[in-house]
Design an enzyme around this catalytic site. Structure first.
Site, PDB file in Angstrom:
ATOM      1  N   CYS A   1       0.850  -1.123  -0.030  1.00 26.31           N
ATOM      2  CA  CYS A   1       0.073  -0.091   0.158  1.00 26.31           C
ATOM      3  C   CYS A   1       1.017   1.339  -0.074  1.00 26.31           C
ATOM      4  O   CYS A   1       2.015   1.316   0.609  1.00 26.31           O
ATOM      5  CB  CYS A   1      -0.944  -0.010   1.339  1.00 26.31           C
ATOM      6  SG  CYS A   1      -1.970  -1.236   1.203  1.00 26.31           S
TER       7      CYS A   1
ATOM      8  N   ARG B   1       3.784  -0.394  -4.864  1.00 25.11           N
ATOM      9  CA  ARG B   1       3.636  -0.889  -3.392  1.00 25.11           C
ATOM     10  C   ARG B   1       2.134  -1.520  -3.478  1.00 25.11           C
ATOM     11  O   ARG B   1       1.922  -2.244  -2.404  1.00 25.11           O
ATOM     12  CB  ARG B   1       3.584   0.292  -2.532  1.00 25.11           C
ATOM     13  CG  ARG B   1       4.783   1.054  -2.418  1.00 25.11           C
ATOM     14  CD  ARG B   1       4.708   2.386  -1.557  1.00 25.11           C
ATOM     15  NE  ARG B   1       4.515   1.772  -0.234  1.00 25.11           N
ATOM     16  CZ  ARG B   1       5.665   1.462   0.601  1.00 25.11           C
ATOM     17  NH1 ARG B   1       6.759   1.663   0.191  1.00 25.11           N
ATOM     18  NH2 ARG B   1       5.430   1.243   1.943  1.00 25.11           N
TER      19      ARG B   1
ATOM     20  N   TRP C   1      -2.946  -2.690  -1.554  1.00 23.77           N
ATOM     21  CA  TRP C   1      -2.421  -4.120  -1.785  1.00 23.77           C
ATOM     22  C   TRP C   1      -3.063  -4.687  -0.610  1.00 23.77           C
ATOM     23  O   TRP C   1      -2.932  -4.644   0.733  1.00 23.77           O
ATOM     24  CB  TRP C   1      -1.036  -4.279  -1.352  1.00 23.77           C
ATOM     25  CG  TRP C   1      -0.583  -5.805  -1.905  1.00 23.77           C
ATOM     26  CD1 TRP C   1      -0.176  -6.255  -3.202  1.00 23.77           C
ATOM     27  CD2 TRP C   1      -0.424  -6.786  -1.038  1.00 23.77           C
ATOM     28  NE1 TRP C   1       0.306  -7.481  -2.975  1.00 23.77           N
ATOM     29  CE2 TRP C   1       0.127  -7.934  -1.718  1.00 23.77           C
ATOM     30  CE3 TRP C   1      -0.529  -6.969   0.440  1.00 23.77           C
ATOM     31  CZ2 TRP C   1       0.441  -9.176  -1.053  1.00 23.77           C
ATOM     32  CZ3 TRP C   1      -0.298  -8.260   1.125  1.00 23.77           C
ATOM     33  CH2 TRP C   1       0.037  -9.196   0.246  1.00 23.77           C
TER      34      TRP C   1
ATOM     35  N   ASN D   1      -1.621   2.302   5.801  1.00 23.90           N
ATOM     36  CA  ASN D   1      -0.860   1.189   5.133  1.00 23.90           C
ATOM     37  C   ASN D   1      -0.321   0.346   6.341  1.00 23.90           C
ATOM     38  O   ASN D   1       0.257   1.048   7.371  1.00 23.90           O
ATOM     39  CB  ASN D   1       0.301   1.789   4.474  1.00 23.90           C
ATOM     40  CG  ASN D   1       1.393   0.941   4.030  1.00 23.90           C
ATOM     41  OD1 ASN D   1       1.330  -0.323   3.862  1.00 23.90           O
ATOM     42  ND2 ASN D   1       2.764   1.242   4.169  1.00 23.90           N
ATOM     43  N   GLY D   2      -0.441  -1.043   6.204  1.00 15.62           N
ATOM     44  CA  GLY D   2      -0.275  -1.865   7.417  1.00 15.62           C
ATOM     45  C   GLY D   2      -1.149  -2.867   7.810  1.00 15.62           C
ATOM     46  O   GLY D   2      -2.207  -2.695   7.108  1.00 15.62           O
TER      47      GLY D   2
ATOM     48  N   GLU E   1      18.002 -17.019  -7.827  1.00 11.05           N
ATOM     49  CA  GLU E   1      17.650 -15.560  -7.953  1.00 11.05           C
ATOM     50  C   GLU E   1      16.997 -15.640  -9.311  1.00 11.05           C
ATOM     51  O   GLU E   1      15.961 -14.893  -9.714  1.00 11.05           O
ATOM     52  CB  GLU E   1      18.931 -14.504  -8.097  1.00 11.05           C
ATOM     53  CG  GLU E   1      18.372 -13.158  -8.484  1.00 11.05           C
ATOM     54  CD  GLU E   1      17.304 -12.423  -7.540  1.00 11.05           C
ATOM     55  OE1 GLU E   1      16.706 -12.967  -6.633  1.00 11.05           O
ATOM     56  OE2 GLU E   1      16.750 -11.357  -8.134  1.00 11.05           O
TER      57      GLU E   1
ATOM     58  N   LYS F   1      13.305 -14.478 -10.373  1.00  9.50           N
ATOM     59  CA  LYS F   1      12.909 -13.517 -11.287  1.00  9.50           C
ATOM     60  C   LYS F   1      11.840 -13.744 -12.384  1.00  9.50           C
ATOM     61  O   LYS F   1      10.945 -13.258 -12.717  1.00  9.50           O
ATOM     62  CB  LYS F   1      14.185 -12.884 -11.876  1.00  9.50           C
ATOM     63  CG  LYS F   1      14.563 -11.523 -12.093  1.00  9.50           C
ATOM     64  CD  LYS F   1      14.735 -10.481 -11.175  1.00  9.50           C
ATOM     65  CE  LYS F   1      14.167 -10.767 -10.045  1.00  9.50           C
ATOM     66  NZ  LYS F   1      14.428 -10.106  -8.935  1.00  9.50           N
TER      67      LYS F   1
ATOM     68  N   GLU G   1       8.313 -14.405 -10.818  1.00  4.21           N
ATOM     69  CA  GLU G   1       7.456 -13.268 -10.228  1.00  4.21           C
ATOM     70  C   GLU G   1       6.964 -12.579 -11.648  1.00  4.21           C
ATOM     71  O   GLU G   1       5.996 -12.070 -11.596  1.00  4.21           O
ATOM     72  CB  GLU G   1       8.313 -12.397  -9.352  1.00  4.21           C
ATOM     73  CG  GLU G   1       9.680 -11.742  -9.647  1.00  4.21           C
ATOM     74  CD  GLU G   1      10.130 -11.241  -8.607  1.00  4.21           C
ATOM     75  OE1 GLU G   1       9.094 -10.600  -7.755  1.00  4.21           O
ATOM     76  OE2 GLU G   1      11.397 -10.791  -8.564  1.00  4.21           O
TER      77      GLU G   1
ATOM     78  N   LYS H   1       5.962  -4.272  -3.974  1.00  2.04           N
ATOM     79  CA  LYS H   1       7.409  -3.968  -3.995  1.00  2.04           C
ATOM     80  C   LYS H   1       7.948  -4.014  -2.456  1.00  2.04           C
ATOM     81  O   LYS H   1       8.951  -4.689  -2.323  1.00  2.04           O
ATOM     82  CB  LYS H   1       7.684  -2.475  -4.361  1.00  2.04           C
ATOM     83  CG  LYS H   1       9.242  -1.964  -4.396  1.00  2.04           C
ATOM     84  CD  LYS H   1       9.949  -2.805  -5.592  1.00  2.04           C
ATOM     85  CE  LYS H   1      11.493  -2.574  -5.632  1.00  2.04           C
ATOM     86  NZ  LYS H   1      12.217  -3.231  -6.496  1.00  2.04           N
TER      87      LYS H   1
END
Ligand code: M6R
Length: 612
Positions: free
Chosen positions: A2, A27, A76, A102-103, A485, A489, A492, A607
């Site tokens: 968020c 976000r 989000w 946010n949270g 990694e 990548k 996602e 993110k």
């Protein structure tokens, strides 16, 4: 997770809020909303499900709302499905209080129950609505003004939050508070701004204030005042942000991800230059003296996602070069283990955002146990950076794409420097080797640039495999770290199922998944492991796999086994992750593009993961 923004000043707020939200969409992006008000007018709220552009259309880019004070949110979802009703801003029962959050409020059900007993009703499934009504409840019960009402609510809620609040009775004012979620505040030319992250307000001001945990801020046009939870005023100095506003724009690239992939030579160069002065590694700014380094028995590296993968690579390098045992742990697992830790250790956390909830919790646990802590962080002034004993900043600049690329590369550099410096201080390498390593490290930016020359081949290969069902990555040692990694990548941004397997583990299970045509990416950059890797690649090939070999120039035997080979320039083996990851990032990117996906904002992701 968020993003929140706020503006109070001389201009119309709507457009500024939407502009800020557009920089924070990474976000969270399942819904968005803004609340705007003018002096004598009621607070007006507009919300939309889906991407920010839906809200922009609905509000004529913000112009449809009149007012010079406002707050905004891009969501989000945590509590309640993505919908207009659950989107923020949320308002109290009689709309006296309106907020974005946010949270997560963990005890929101308890608060709803309490408020229900006081005749409050709820229209959404969100925890935020409970928080807003709680503020309203205290505001009305004690008639003591916004600061006290917010602080009373802060004492009552459990969880994490960055919250921006408008009160009907206080036009031209925004109230804000935070606990364990990021928020910054900027002031310039008679206007005040707040946001979850710097890029949202970089177009307007570079002078920002960090609001601390359990503090409250009152923003009026061009002024901000801070208070602790007891309501006492707190003095703060602003900090000048050096990031270039352009760094948070696409600059002609189609996506942030490809732009950031191409910014890696610069990110690597800048990170080296910030820590290597006159051909010597200089950790003095971080306060890591030779005395501290000399005493360390053990290193713990704890982080999440790609930052964890940096830790996996760092373990091989630090153990091999500096001879210090390294434990690498996922922060989300570490925080619920009762791991006995050696007090003479260095506890390293790695985080691009500096706000990842699990990493932050792990850092706090280590501090509680009296360990010396070091944070490798990209975002200046982030919570992790502020709470760690020692901080080393990566110089990647703002990273916008959800899939990290340049921050990962900059983090790798810091871990190489730690391995080299610790090895020197502890007498494991001599000056000559030290200088040779640093000299070679300086060549990495150019070598990364050379890999970009292979882009067309990788793009062609990506298009060919864009409809694959599964893609496997295998490697040994450092190459296993790179595999992890590369696989993350890919999954996602492409939504293709992918796994990274330590090549030696294939025969213990994963090989049963190999079918005719399954793509297996074999990474082989470590000389002493190449023969073994070639055998593992033969094994999957003889079961029908289509094999991509990723290796360094000179290892031409790879072509005897692989169906398609990608070469990277030769370098010191410890630095190969910095080169090998580039083709894998390009592969992931171009597969995503071929599939027509939203590369920068993959579904379900955000993110910065500020909730558990
Ligand atoms: O900000 P952090 O480095 O703490 O974030 C950790 C992970 O959330 C992050 O690396 C995530 O895995 C990325 N989406 C990977 O591309």
């Amino acid at each position: 997770m968020c993003g929140i923004v706020g503006y109070v000043g001389p201009q119309q707020a709507g457009r500024i809020l939407l502009d800020g939200l557009s920089k924070l969409e990474y976000r969270g992006y399942d819904s968005a909303g803004i609340a705007v008000r003018d002096n004598d007018r009621p607070i007006e709220i507009v919300k939309a499900k889906g991407r920010l552009k839906v809200l922009a259309e609905k509000t004529n880019n913000g112009d449809a709302l009149r007012g010079t004070t406002g707050i905004g949110h891009t969501r989000w979802a945590t509590h309640g499905e993505p919908s207009v009703t659950n989107a923020h801003p949320h308002h109290s029962n009689d709309s006296s209080v309106v907020a974005v959050h946010n949270g997560i409020i963990e005890n929101y059900q308890e608060i709803r129950d309490k408020l229900t007993r006081h005749n409050y009703t709820f229209y959404s499934e969100t925890d935020t609505e409970a928080f807003v009504n709680l503020i309203d409840y205290y505001y009305k019960k004690y008639s003591m003004g916004p600061i006290d009402a917010i602080s009373k609510a802060m004492v009552r809620v459990r969880g994490s939050y960055a919250i921006a609040v408008l009160f009907k009775d206080y036009p031209n004012e925004i109230y804000a508070a935070r606990k364990d979620n990021p928020m910054i505040i900027g002031v310039k030319d008679g206007a005040s701004y707040l946001a979850s992250d710097v890029p949202a307000i970089l177009n307007y001001t570079r002078n920002i204030y960090y609001i601390d945990n359990l503090e409250i801020a009152r923003l009026t046009p061009g002024e901000v005042h801070f208070f602790n939870i007891d309501g006492d005023e707190v003095e703060k100095e602003s900090v000048e942000i050096k990031w270039d506003a352009k760094a948070a724009e696409k600059n002609g690239y189609e996506h942030f991800m490809i732009k950031e992939i191409h910014e890696q030579p610069q990110a690597v160069r800048d990170t080296i230059n910030s820590l290597v002065k006159d051909d010597k590694i200089d950790f003095t700014e971080a306060g890591l003296t030779d005395e501290i380094i000399g005493k360390i028995n053990r290193i713990y590296i704890v982080s999440c996602g790609s930052s964890y993968h940096v830790g996996v690579a760092a373990r091989y390098n630090i153990e091999k070069l500096a001879g210090i045992p390294v434990h690498v742990e996922l922060a989300s697992e570490f925080r619920y283990r009762s791991m006995p830790m050696d007090p003479e250790s260095l506890f390293i956390v790695i985080s691009q955002s500096g706000e990842t909830a699990d990493t932050l919790a792990a850092l706090r646990l280590a501090k509680e146990q009296g360990l010396s802590t070091l944070a490798i962080v990209n975002v200046v002034g982030s919570t992790i950076a502020r709470e760690a004993d020692h901080v080393i900043y990566t110089m990647a600049g703002p990273e916008i794409a959800v899939a990290t690329t340049k921050a990962y590369s900059a983090q790798l550099i810091v871990t190489y420097l730690i391995a080299i410096q610790f090895a020197l201080v502890r007498g494991r390498i001599d000056e000559e080797r030290y200088t040779a390593l640093l000299t070679e490290m300086q060549t990495l930016p150019k070598k990364i640039t050379r890999i970009f020359e292979d882009t067309e081949r990788i793009q062609w290969f990506a298009a060919k495999h864009s409809n694959d069902k599964d893609i496997f990555f295998i490697g040994r040692g450092l190459d296993y770290g790179i595999s992890m990694e590369g696989s993350l990548k890919l999954k996602e941004v492409s939504y293709i199922h992918s796994e990274a397997t330590a090549a030696g583990e294939l025969k213990h299970g994963t090989i049963s998944l190999i079918e005719n045509g399954t793509l297996v990416v074999g990474i082989l950059t470590q000389n002493e492991l190449i023969e073994k890797m070639l055998s593992n690649m033969e094994e999957v090939k003889s079961r029908g796999a289509y094999v991509l070999g990723l290796t360094t120039y000179g290892n031409y035997k790879t072509e005897d086994v692989a169906d398609f080979t990608v070469y990277i320039p030769r370098t010191e083996e410890m630095f190969t992750p910095s080169l090998a990851i580039i083709p894998l990032q390009l592969l992931a990117y171009y597969i995503s593009v071929s599939r027509g996906l939203d590369v920068d904002k993959p579904r379900n992701l955000a993110k910065s993961v500020t909730v558990e």
